[in-house]
Scaffold this motif. Structure first.
Motif, PDB file in Angstrom:
ATOM      1  N   CYS A 186      28.236  94.875  20.634  1.00  0.00           N
ATOM      2  CA  CYS A 186      28.853  95.404  21.632  1.00  0.00           C
ATOM      3  C   CYS A 186      30.105  95.060  21.524  1.00  0.00           C
ATOM      4  O   CYS A 186      30.403  94.140  21.395  1.00  0.00           O
ATOM      5  CB  CYS A 186      28.012  95.374  23.086  1.00  0.00           C
ATOM      6  N   GLU A 228      33.354  94.897  24.571  1.00  0.00           N
ATOM      7  CA  GLU A 228      33.471  94.933  25.916  1.00  0.00           C
ATOM      8  C   GLU A 228      35.109  95.014  26.272  1.00  0.00           C
ATOM      9  O   GLU A 228      35.883  94.142  25.731  1.00  0.00           O
ATOM     10  CB  GLU A 228      32.798  93.955  26.704  1.00  0.00           C
ATOM     11  N   ARG A 239      37.528  94.315  29.914  1.00  0.00           N
ATOM     12  CA  ARG A 239      37.561  94.169  31.311  1.00  0.00           C
ATOM     13  C   ARG A 239      39.018  94.253  31.881  1.00  0.00           C
ATOM     14  O   ARG A 239      40.022  93.446  31.393  1.00  0.00           O
ATOM     15  CB  ARG A 239      36.856  92.797  31.760  1.00  0.00           C
ATOM     16  N   SER A 277      38.799  90.662  26.080  1.00  0.00           N
ATOM     17  CA  SER A 277      38.422  92.309  25.868  1.00  0.00           C
ATOM     18  C   SER A 277      38.916  92.574  24.436  1.00  0.00           C
ATOM     19  O   SER A 277      39.967  92.111  23.875  1.00  0.00           O
ATOM     20  CB  SER A 277      39.495  92.964  26.795  1.00  0.00           C
ATOM     21  N   GLU A 304      34.797  97.241  34.083  1.00  0.00           N
ATOM     22  CA  GLU A 304      34.129  96.784  32.798  1.00  0.00           C
ATOM     23  C   GLU A 304      33.523  98.020  32.146  1.00  0.00           C
ATOM     24  O   GLU A 304      32.716  98.810  32.537  1.00  0.00           O
ATOM     25  CB  GLU A 304      33.111  95.828  33.357  1.00  0.00           C
ATOM     26  N   THR A 348      31.882  98.875  28.619  1.00  0.00           N
ATOM     27  CA  THR A 348      30.949  98.381  27.351  1.00  0.00           C
ATOM     28  C   THR A 348      30.684  99.599  26.492  1.00  0.00           C
ATOM     29  O   THR A 348      30.187 100.407  27.153  1.00  0.00           O
ATOM     30  CB  THR A 348      29.792  97.648  28.004  1.00  0.00           C
ATOM     31  N   CYS A 349      30.734  99.258  25.167  1.00  0.00           N
ATOM     32  CA  CYS A 349      30.137 100.048  24.349  1.00  0.00           C
ATOM     33  C   CYS A 349      29.084  99.552  23.356  1.00  0.00           C
ATOM     34  O   CYS A 349      29.306  98.679  22.723  1.00  0.00           O
ATOM     35  CB  CYS A 349      31.402 100.690  23.405  1.00  0.00           C
ATOM     36  N   TRP A 350      27.911 100.045  23.427  1.00  0.00           N
ATOM     37  CA  TRP A 350      26.868  99.551  22.642  1.00  0.00           C
ATOM     38  C   TRP A 350      26.888 100.115  21.354  1.00  0.00           C
ATOM     39  O   TRP A 350      26.485 101.551  21.310  1.00  0.00           O
ATOM     40  CB  TRP A 350      25.430  99.393  23.269  1.00  0.00           C
TER      41      TRP A 350
END
Length: 389
Positions: free
Chosen positions: A266, A268, A270, A284, A313, A315-317
């Protein structure tokens, strides 16, 4: 300056000297009002307002009498202490200036009157207008957010109220009502055969009754009826006919299939927003453009005190297409589930009474033929066939 400060005070004084009582007459002639006069052995005591204190001292000095200030009451002493400490006045003024300036920032959002899905939806729509904790929303941004909420189709009525640093949102869920009348020549026909259990015809003319067996395509409620003179009386049919039906569905599930799966990796990012300014927090990274992000807004709080800021926040999975293999038992269960889903898609109100499954396998898939006995509404509105001449 001091005379203006003590003008609203009340001063108790003592006058001493030979013939001090003559000061009472001079004060009366000068228009000074003395109160609570009490004689003393060598003079008298009295009370005068702060505005007349200077005049009284002038008269006493001219007559050679001694004037002693005994007590002073009123706002003057406090004002003099404040003037000796100008930092207090500057702090009070700065407090009100900051109170007015900080009130324009968004400190907190009050979304308690909305459901959890509505809160997530309104958060996303507000972010599209650049509104979250820590920003300084303008009237144009609030109006744009209001228009986005009204055009989203998630709310029947919605309102945004921003005051005192708090943005309150109120809304009601969208409820669609269709009041379109049915076609003039519409009857109810059976879309499956079975035993009729209940007939609930809202309009039209029922052609069946409970306990009767009907076949697929049979007329359940007519759209017109002949009166005594033989003239047709039209009335579009509507309602429900509940029947016990026996139908079979076939589901299939391949042993291997390609589907997207999470890889565990992932990215992330922030971002801290405070008082209208934003900073990217350490740690980040860059976000991929081909993966849909998941965004959360974490308001800043100091205990129970809300602060004008939040942490965004994102987030990319990562996902990739993987080949998934099922055991024969799992594939058979999924095929059985597929057959049941087909039934519920055709008859959403179905109540299944019994189910018999016939499972088989091929070289590449599991096949399940399920026979269901269920109760459901079998009435389907159709246009009545035209009468032949």
């Amino acid at each position: 300056m001091k005379r203006r400060i003590q003008a609203a005070d009340s001063i108790r004084f003592c006058v001493r000297g030979r013939g001090a009582q003559r000061l009472l007459g001079q004060a009366a002639q000068a228009g000074l009002k003395l109160e609570r006069i009490a004689p003393q052995a060598d003079g008298f005591t009295a009370v005068v307002s702060g505005a007349g204190w200077a005049k009284l001292c002038q008269l006493a000095g001219a007559g050679g009498w001694q004037v002693i200030q005994m007590q002073r009451r009123g706002p003057g002493p406090l004002a003099e202490r404040l003037l000796r400490r100008p930092g207090i006045l500057a702090g009070i003024g700065l407090f009100f200036v900051l109170l007015h300036w900080l009130g324009g920032f968004l400190w907190c959002m009050n979304l308690e009157l909305l459901t959890v899905p509505q809160q997530e939806s309104i958060r996303t729509l507000l972010a599209q207008s650049g509104i979250w904790e820590g920003c300084r929303p303008s009237q144009a941004e609030l109006a744009q957010a209001q228009q986005l909420l009204e055009a989203s189709g998630d709310f029947g009525w919605v309102s945004l109220n921003f005051t005192g640093g708090c943005l309150a949102a109120e809304g009601t869920p969208l409820q669609q009502a269709h009041a379109e009348p049915p076609a003039q020549n519409t009857g109810l026909y059976a879309r499956a055969g079975g035993e009729v259990l209940a007939v609930n015809i809202a309009s039209g003319f029922a052609q069946v009754q409970p306990g009767q067996y009907v076949g697929n395509g049979m007329l359940l409620a007519a759209a017109e009826k002949l009166d005594r003179s033989g003239a047709p009386v039209p009335q579009p049919a509507s309602g429900t006919v509940t029947a016990r039906v026996r139908l079979a569905y076939t589901g299939q599930q391949a042993f291997t299939q390609q589907r997207p799966a999470l890889t565990g990796a992932c990215a992330e990012r922030r971002t801290l927003t405070l008082l209208g300014r934003s900073w990217q927090l350490p740690g980040s990274g860059a976000l991929p453009e081909d993966v849909p992000p998941r965004v959360r807004w974490l308001p800043l709080r100091l205990g129970r005190l809300a602060l004008p800021g939040c942490v965004q926040e994102t987030t990319c999975w990562a996902r990739e297409t993987q080949e998934q293999t099922f055991t024969p038992e799992t594939a058979a269960a999924l095929a059985r589930r597929s057959a049941r889903l087909q039934l519920l898609q055709d008859y959403p109100d179905a109540v299944i009474e019994s189910e018999r499954d016939f499972a088989s396998t091929t070289a590449t898939a599991a096949v399940c033929r399920a026979v269901f006995v269920f109760c459901a509404n079998i009435a389907e509105p159709r246009s009545a066939p035209a009468a032949s001449g």
